[in-house]
Design a protein around this motif. Structure first.
Motif, PDB file in Angstrom:
ATOM      1  N   THR A 120     -25.856  -5.024 -20.319  1.00 47.63           N
ATOM      2  CA  THR A 120     -26.421  -6.307 -20.734  1.00 47.63           C
ATOM      3  C   THR A 120     -26.902  -7.035 -19.490  1.00 47.63           C
ATOM      4  O   THR A 120     -26.168  -7.153 -18.512  1.00 47.63           O
ATOM      5  CB  THR A 120     -25.373  -7.161 -21.467  1.00 47.63           C
ATOM      6  N   ILE A 121     -28.138  -7.508 -19.563  1.00 49.40           N
ATOM      7  CA  ILE A 121     -28.757  -8.212 -18.442  1.00 49.40           C
ATOM      8  C   ILE A 121     -29.014  -9.654 -18.867  1.00 49.40           C
ATOM      9  O   ILE A 121     -29.431  -9.911 -19.995  1.00 49.40           O
ATOM     10  CB  ILE A 121     -30.058  -7.521 -18.020  1.00 49.40           C
ATOM     11  N   GLU A 122     -28.767 -10.600 -17.969  1.00 50.09           N
ATOM     12  CA  GLU A 122     -28.961 -12.019 -18.263  1.00 50.09           C
ATOM     13  C   GLU A 122     -30.451 -12.293 -18.485  1.00 50.09           C
ATOM     14  O   GLU A 122     -31.276 -11.995 -17.618  1.00 50.09           O
ATOM     15  CB  GLU A 122     -28.442 -12.879 -17.114  1.00 50.09           C
ATOM     16  N   THR A 123     -30.791 -12.842 -19.651  1.00 50.64           N
ATOM     17  CA  THR A 123     -32.189 -13.110 -19.984  1.00 50.64           C
ATOM     18  C   THR A 123     -32.520 -14.599 -20.008  1.00 50.64           C
ATOM     19  O   THR A 123     -33.669 -14.952 -20.259  1.00 50.64           O
ATOM     20  CB  THR A 123     -32.543 -12.507 -21.357  1.00 50.64           C
ATOM     21  N   ASP A 124     -31.559 -15.458 -19.744  1.00 50.02           N
ATOM     22  CA  ASP A 124     -31.804 -16.906 -19.718  1.00 50.02           C
ATOM     23  C   ASP A 124     -32.500 -17.265 -18.411  1.00 50.02           C
ATOM     24  O   ASP A 124     -31.933 -17.105 -17.325  1.00 50.02           O
ATOM     25  CB  ASP A 124     -30.485 -17.672 -19.860  1.00 50.02           C
ATOM     26  N   ARG A 125     -33.724 -17.735 -18.502  1.00 55.96           N
ATOM     27  CA  ARG A 125     -34.525 -18.025 -17.314  1.00 55.96           C
ATOM     28  C   ARG A 125     -33.929 -19.131 -16.450  1.00 55.96           C
ATOM     29  O   ARG A 125     -34.186 -19.192 -15.260  1.00 55.96           O
ATOM     30  CB  ARG A 125     -35.935 -18.433 -17.708  1.00 55.96           C
ATOM     31  N   ASP A 126     -33.134 -20.008 -17.042  1.00 58.61           N
ATOM     32  CA  ASP A 126     -32.552 -21.118 -16.296  1.00 58.61           C
ATOM     33  C   ASP A 126     -31.257 -20.733 -15.588  1.00 58.61           C
ATOM     34  O   ASP A 126     -30.741 -21.507 -14.786  1.00 58.61           O
ATOM     35  CB  ASP A 126     -32.285 -22.293 -17.240  1.00 58.61           C
ATOM     36  N   SER A 127     -30.718 -19.589 -15.891  1.00 58.14           N
ATOM     37  CA  SER A 127     -29.456 -19.155 -15.312  1.00 58.14           C
ATOM     38  C   SER A 127     -29.669 -18.656 -13.876  1.00 58.14           C
ATOM     39  O   SER A 127     -30.675 -18.014 -13.577  1.00 58.14           O
ATOM     40  CB  SER A 127     -28.860 -18.027 -16.163  1.00 58.14           C
ATOM     41  N   PRO A 128     -28.699 -18.917 -12.991  1.00 60.56           N
ATOM     42  CA  PRO A 128     -28.820 -18.380 -11.629  1.00 60.56           C
ATOM     43  C   PRO A 128     -28.654 -16.857 -11.598  1.00 60.56           C
ATOM     44  O   PRO A 128     -29.023 -16.215 -10.628  1.00 60.56           O
ATOM     45  CB  PRO A 128     -27.698 -19.078 -10.851  1.00 60.56           C
ATOM     46  N   LEU A 129     -28.112 -16.283 -12.666  1.00 60.88           N
ATOM     47  CA  LEU A 129     -27.929 -14.833 -12.744  1.00 60.88           C
ATOM     48  C   LEU A 129     -29.065 -14.142 -13.504  1.00 60.88           C
ATOM     49  O   LEU A 129     -28.924 -13.009 -13.931  1.00 60.88           O
ATOM     50  CB  LEU A 129     -26.599 -14.510 -13.445  1.00 60.88           C
ATOM     51  N   TYR A 130     -30.177 -14.818 -13.681  1.00 66.69           N
ATOM     52  CA  TYR A 130     -31.301 -14.263 -14.429  1.00 66.69           C
ATOM     53  C   TYR A 130     -31.734 -12.924 -13.838  1.00 66.69           C
ATOM     54  O   TYR A 130     -31.979 -12.807 -12.640  1.00 66.69           O
ATOM     55  CB  TYR A 130     -32.471 -15.235 -14.410  1.00 66.69           C
ATOM     56  N   GLY A 131     -31.777 -11.910 -14.696  1.00 62.53           N
ATOM     57  CA  GLY A 131     -32.193 -10.579 -14.263  1.00 62.53           C
ATOM     58  C   GLY A 131     -31.070  -9.733 -13.701  1.00 62.53           C
ATOM     59  O   GLY A 131     -31.294  -8.579 -13.355  1.00 62.53           O
TER      60      GLY A 131
END
Length: 174
Positions: A120-131
């Motif tokens: 699972t990859i972080e898809t929230d663009r506002d998150s610092p862990l994006y991508g």
């Protein structure tokens, strides 16, 4: 007197035209704009004998076209953002599959039998862990040579009948 008849005829034709257009208009989202500008043009038609030389009807027509164009541009922009989000979702899905294949390859190289991998990859663009990879779930078996002999480890790390003293160790670095 003919000018008065022509003036009344223009107003009548305009009212008939607007009624027909309003009835033919399938999408009601433009109806309020049509009624607004139709009212403005009707006012101009009624006042035309007094304001004939000001060319207000041409200015109103220009404003109507520019507002209509802006509305269409906004609709197009919304569609573009929707397509961009869909494309981004497909890219992230492909990225997750590629990472899962890489992890499967590393486990195979280390001598493990990989039963399943889910990334699972972080898809929230506002998150610092994006991508970044946020979750990794793997089911591993024992080394391939021992699986062929009938042994193996299940996902809970319980021996399936092999002679090895314990599961091999895999080091995962963030």
């Amino acid at each position: 007197m003919t000018a008065v008849y022509e003036w009344v005829r223009n107003i009548t034709y305009y009212m008939i035209f607007i009624t027909v257009v309003g009835n033919l208009l399938a999408d009601s989202k433009y109806e309020k704009y049509l009624r607004f500008f139709a009212g403005i043009i009707l006012i101009l038609l009624v006042l035309k004998p007094l304001t004939g030389s000001l060319r207000l009807d041409e200015r109103i027509a220009y404003l109507f076209e520019s507002i209509s164009f802006q509305k269409e541009a906004d609709d197009f922009k919304e569609k573009l953002w929707g397509m961009e989000d869909e494309r981004l979702q497909r890219v992230m899905s492909t990225y997750e599959e590629a990472v899962a294949m890489d992890i499967r390859g590393m486990a195979d190289t280390a001598g493990f039998s990989v039963r399943s991998v889910k990334v699972t990859i972080e898809t929230d663009r506002d998150s610092p862990l994006y991508g970044h990879v946020t979750d990794l779930y793997m089911k591993l078996g024992r080394q391939k040579e021992e699986n062929a002999a009938g042994g193996g480890w299940n996902a809970a790390g319980v021996s399936g009948g092999g002679t090895d003293s314990g599961p091999a160790e895999i080091q995962i670095e963030p």
